[in-house]
Design an enzyme around this catalytic site. Structure first.
Site, PDB file in Angstrom:
ATOM      1  N   TYR A  78      -7.703   3.900  -1.699  1.00 36.80           N
ATOM      2  CA  TYR A  78      -8.970   4.402  -1.153  1.00 36.80           C
ATOM      3  C   TYR A  78     -10.011   4.564  -2.269  1.00 36.80           C
ATOM      4  O   TYR A  78     -11.019   5.226  -2.080  1.00 36.80           O
ATOM      5  CB  TYR A  78      -8.757   5.733  -0.435  1.00 36.80           C
ATOM      6  CG  TYR A  78      -7.776   5.627   0.712  1.00 36.80           C
ATOM      7  CD1 TYR A  78      -8.155   5.018   1.909  1.00 36.80           C
ATOM      8  CD2 TYR A  78      -6.472   6.100   0.586  1.00 36.80           C
ATOM      9  CE1 TYR A  78      -7.247   4.890   2.953  1.00 36.80           C
ATOM     10  CE2 TYR A  78      -5.568   5.986   1.630  1.00 36.80           C
ATOM     11  CZ  TYR A  78      -5.958   5.379   2.809  1.00 36.80           C
ATOM     12  OH  TYR A  78      -5.067   5.257   3.839  1.00 36.80           O
ATOM     13  N   ASP A  93       5.156   9.341   0.502  1.00 32.90           N
ATOM     14  CA  ASP A  93       5.893   8.227  -0.106  1.00 32.90           C
ATOM     15  C   ASP A  93       5.907   8.311  -1.626  1.00 32.90           C
ATOM     16  O   ASP A  93       6.885   7.934  -2.264  1.00 32.90           O
ATOM     17  CB  ASP A  93       5.260   6.894   0.307  1.00 32.90           C
ATOM     18  CG  ASP A  93       5.483   6.623   1.780  1.00 32.90           C
ATOM     19  OD1 ASP A  93       6.642   6.424   2.157  1.00 32.90           O
ATOM     20  OD2 ASP A  93       4.505   6.642   2.547  1.00 32.90           O
ATOM     21  N   HIS A 113      -2.812  -2.919  -3.192  1.00 31.61           N
ATOM     22  CA  HIS A 113      -2.847  -2.854  -1.728  1.00 31.61           C
ATOM     23  C   HIS A 113      -4.119  -2.169  -1.266  1.00 31.61           C
ATOM     24  O   HIS A 113      -4.726  -1.379  -1.982  1.00 31.61           O
ATOM     25  CB  HIS A 113      -1.607  -2.172  -1.136  1.00 31.61           C
ATOM     26  CG  HIS A 113      -1.461  -0.713  -1.430  1.00 31.61           C
ATOM     27  ND1 HIS A 113      -1.473   0.265  -0.471  1.00 31.61           N
ATOM     28  CD2 HIS A 113      -1.277  -0.070  -2.599  1.00 31.61           C
ATOM     29  CE1 HIS A 113      -1.297   1.447  -1.034  1.00 31.61           C
ATOM     30  NE2 HIS A 113      -1.175   1.277  -2.321  1.00 31.61           N
ATOM     31  N   TYR A 158      -9.015   6.626   9.882  1.00 35.01           N
ATOM     32  CA  TYR A 158      -8.676   8.017   9.562  1.00 35.01           C
ATOM     33  C   TYR A 158      -9.051   8.396   8.136  1.00 35.01           C
ATOM     34  O   TYR A 158      -9.119   9.567   7.803  1.00 35.01           O
ATOM     35  CB  TYR A 158      -7.185   8.256   9.870  1.00 35.01           C
ATOM     36  CG  TYR A 158      -6.256   8.444   8.696  1.00 35.01           C
ATOM     37  CD1 TYR A 158      -5.735   9.708   8.381  1.00 35.01           C
ATOM     38  CD2 TYR A 158      -5.890   7.374   7.904  1.00 35.01           C
ATOM     39  CE1 TYR A 158      -4.872   9.881   7.316  1.00 35.01           C
ATOM     40  CE2 TYR A 158      -5.025   7.541   6.850  1.00 35.01           C
ATOM     41  CZ  TYR A 158      -4.516   8.799   6.549  1.00 35.01           C
ATOM     42  OH  TYR A 158      -3.667   8.964   5.486  1.00 35.01           O
ATOM     43  N   ARG A 159      -9.374   7.405   7.327  1.00 30.98           N
ATOM     44  CA  ARG A 159      -9.636   7.640   5.900  1.00 30.98           C
ATOM     45  C   ARG A 159     -10.221   6.326   5.391  1.00 30.98           C
ATOM     46  O   ARG A 159      -9.823   5.269   5.886  1.00 30.98           O
ATOM     47  CB  ARG A 159      -8.287   7.890   5.247  1.00 30.98           C
ATOM     48  CG  ARG A 159      -8.246   8.422   3.870  1.00 30.98           C
ATOM     49  CD  ARG A 159      -6.815   8.892   3.637  1.00 30.98           C
ATOM     50  NE  ARG A 159      -6.550   9.202   2.251  1.00 30.98           N
ATOM     51  CZ  ARG A 159      -5.383   9.672   1.802  1.00 30.98           C
ATOM     52  NH1 ARG A 159      -4.378   9.835   2.644  1.00 30.98           N
ATOM     53  NH2 ARG A 159      -5.202   9.954   0.538  1.00 30.98           N
TER      54      ARG A 159
END
Ligand code: ADP
Length: 518
Positions: A85, A144, A383, A464-465
């Site tokens: 992000y 995670d 990613h 959501y983000r």
């Protein structure tokens, strides 16, 4: 000209140094700044003008005074691991990153009430170690990757995999420094001496905790979190389904078990490729360009005994409770056509080394092993995450996955998804693995995310983000009543922080004076 290039630079740097000490300010051109960029950037990386590392609330207040005097925006991070992000990278050139990693105290642990109050620099791993060291009966619920912090993760609405998986629901009370240096305590923290600060989520009057989630209204310096009693016994249920069409049936089976509390944790349902990425790289089956062909996906299923859909969730309690839960769950799941499933049980004091690696998050065992997933495409691993919110209903999830898979695959990337299932909603985490050194893959990411954000929103699925590059676009989708939600946020921002000292543009929230035209 950015603030870092102005003649005043030595003045503000010297002021930060006077406030924090030489060692806790990384100035322009220092090698440490390279640690504060987005490691998975799909555009240009943006190093900060400088980094400041306060260790107390008073030092934060001093730094805010310097920032206000010179109009320097500050971008706060707790442990700065918001990878996929934007990591610790800010939105605007000339920003100074405020790294709270040195504020790493576990302030209190109350075993009787099941709560802790922590500072932002405490990582999940460190909190786990602290609880074990003091012999606490409580345990952390870990995501995670345990290198991040409960504070940063919670503020971004992160999650984990136990009965305490939804971190925003387990947060209770905060201390926040506002842009003008004022300090507030939310909830019962406003009542001097109240023991209930981290116990009762209400207060007298309006609640403010939500204002500091995914926002830029303050710097959070303390947070109350609810911890779970270490369970006497745990079980992890693992489910595989080879028929692609049975995803909806699986969700519709899990939901009632979650609504009644029979299943206490969330469930994660991964497709073949995302689970395979935890075991090896894609070139084990296919090293060509474009989307991994279905023959290779089938080879992965056969080699690792995977389904098209692979689910896991945890259940916890005394041996008697666990047995009763397992009996009910077993009966419900067995009715899904073609399903295979197994329960693995663990005692409370199991040695973490004896727990299957894929079960560790359901048991709350900290680890950073999942980082290996991003090596899926080889090269310079990265990613990009697109998390979309859906009802916990099979039909809705089928609609969403068809929509997203089509866009990801037309960008010539693999559709790698994990559905995080709670009783009423699902977050569909699309982890798009890419090789940053391959321009075709890297350049495809930005346009893909933009397209998915807008197309999913048009179908009623909200993000959501968002990555810093897409915060304005994401906020644009939440447009009810001529963007009343954003207008409300910006009225608050303009009142609290008119000069945009705190993270201007974060989540698409700008003070009026800085609002870009839309
Ligand atoms: P983590 O601690 O999990 O590594 P980060 O430190 O990267 O998470 O935080 C994620 C995001 O949350 C940051 O980019 C920032 O916008 C916000 N944030 C993190 N910590 C704070 C804080 N203490 N106060 C205000 N905002 C914060």
């Amino acid at each position: 000209m950015t603030i870092a290039e102005t003649p005043l630079r030595t003045v503000w740097l010297e002021q930060f140094r006077a406030a924090l000490g030489e060692a806790n300010v990384y100035g322009p051109g220092t090698p440490e700044l390279s640690g504060y960029v987005d490691p998975y950037a799909f555009g240009e990386q943006l190093p900060p003008a400088a980094v400041i590392r306060p260790s107390t609330v008073a030092e934060i207040q001093d730094c805010l005074a310097v920032a206000r005097e010179h109009g320097i925006p500050l971008w706060t991070v707790s442990r700065g691991r918001n990878f996929a992000y934007g990591g610790p990278e800010a939105r605007l050139p000339g920003t100074v990153v405020c790294d709270l990693g040195r504020m790493d105290a576990v302030i209190s642990v109350d075993d009787t009430a099941g709560v802790a109050i922590i500072e932002p620099g405490v990582s999940f791993q460190a909190l786990d170690e602290h609880l074990r060291k003091i012999g606490s009966s409580l345990a952390v619920s870990v995501p995670d990757l345990s290198w991040g912090s409960p504070v940063g993760n919670t503020l971004e609405r992160g999650f984990s995999y136990t009965a305490h998986s939804e971190h925003q629901a387990m947060q209770c009370g905060m201390e926040v420094v506002l842009a003008d240096g004022d300090i507030i305590r939310t909830g019962m923290g406003a009542l001097p001496g109240a023991e209930t600060w981290a116990m009762y989520r209400g207060s007298y009057g309006p609640g403010f905790d939500g204002l500091f989630y995914q926002s830029n209204f303050g710097i959070v310096t303390k947070m109350g979190i609810w911890l779970r009693p270490r369970p006497e016994r745990s079980a992890v249920c693992s489910i595989t389904i080879r028929d692609d069409n049975q995803l909806g049936a699986l969700i519709d089976t899990l939901r009632p078990l979650m609504l009644t509390g029979t299943i206490q944790s969330n469930a994660v349902i991964g497709n073949t490729a995302i689970v395979a990425s935890t075991m090896t790289a894609r070139d084990h089956w296919y090293d060509g360009p474009g989307v991994m062909p279905d023959t290779a996906v089938r080879a992965a299923m056969d080699e690792f005994h995977l389904g098209r859909w692979n689910a896991q969730f945890g259940i916890y309690g005394s041996p008697a409770l666990l047995a009763a839960r397992i009996a009910e769950i077993r009966e419900a799941i067995a009715a899904i056509p073609g399903v295979e499933f197994v329960f693995d049980e663990y005692e409370c004091d199991v040695d973490p080394g004896d727990v299957a690696p894929e079960h560790r998050t359901q048991l709350g065992i900290p680890s950073n092993d999942a980082i290996s997933m991003i090596g899926w495409r080889g090269g310079e691993p990265a990613h990009a995450d697109i998390g979309l919110v859906s009802p916990a209903k099979g039909e809705a999830v089928d609609t969403l996955r068809t929509l997203v898979a089509a866009r990801v695959e037309s960008a010539r990337l693999d559709y790698t998804v994990g559905f995080m299932v709670w009783p009423r909603h699902i977050v569909a985490m699309n982890l798009i693995m890419f090789d940053r050194s391959d321009p075709d893959q890297k350049d495809a990411i930005g346009p893909l995310i933009e397209q998915v954000i807008t197309d999913a929103a048009a179908a009623g699925f909200g993000i959501y983000r968002a990555h810093t590059a897409h915060m304005d676009l994401a906020a644009d989708q939440y447009s009810f009543n001529d963007h009343a939600s954003r207008r409300f946020a910006e009225r608050l921002k303009s009142a609290l922080d008119p000069a945009g000292i705190l993270a201007p543009g974060k989540q698409g929230i700008w003070p009026q004076a800085m609002r870009p035209s839309t």
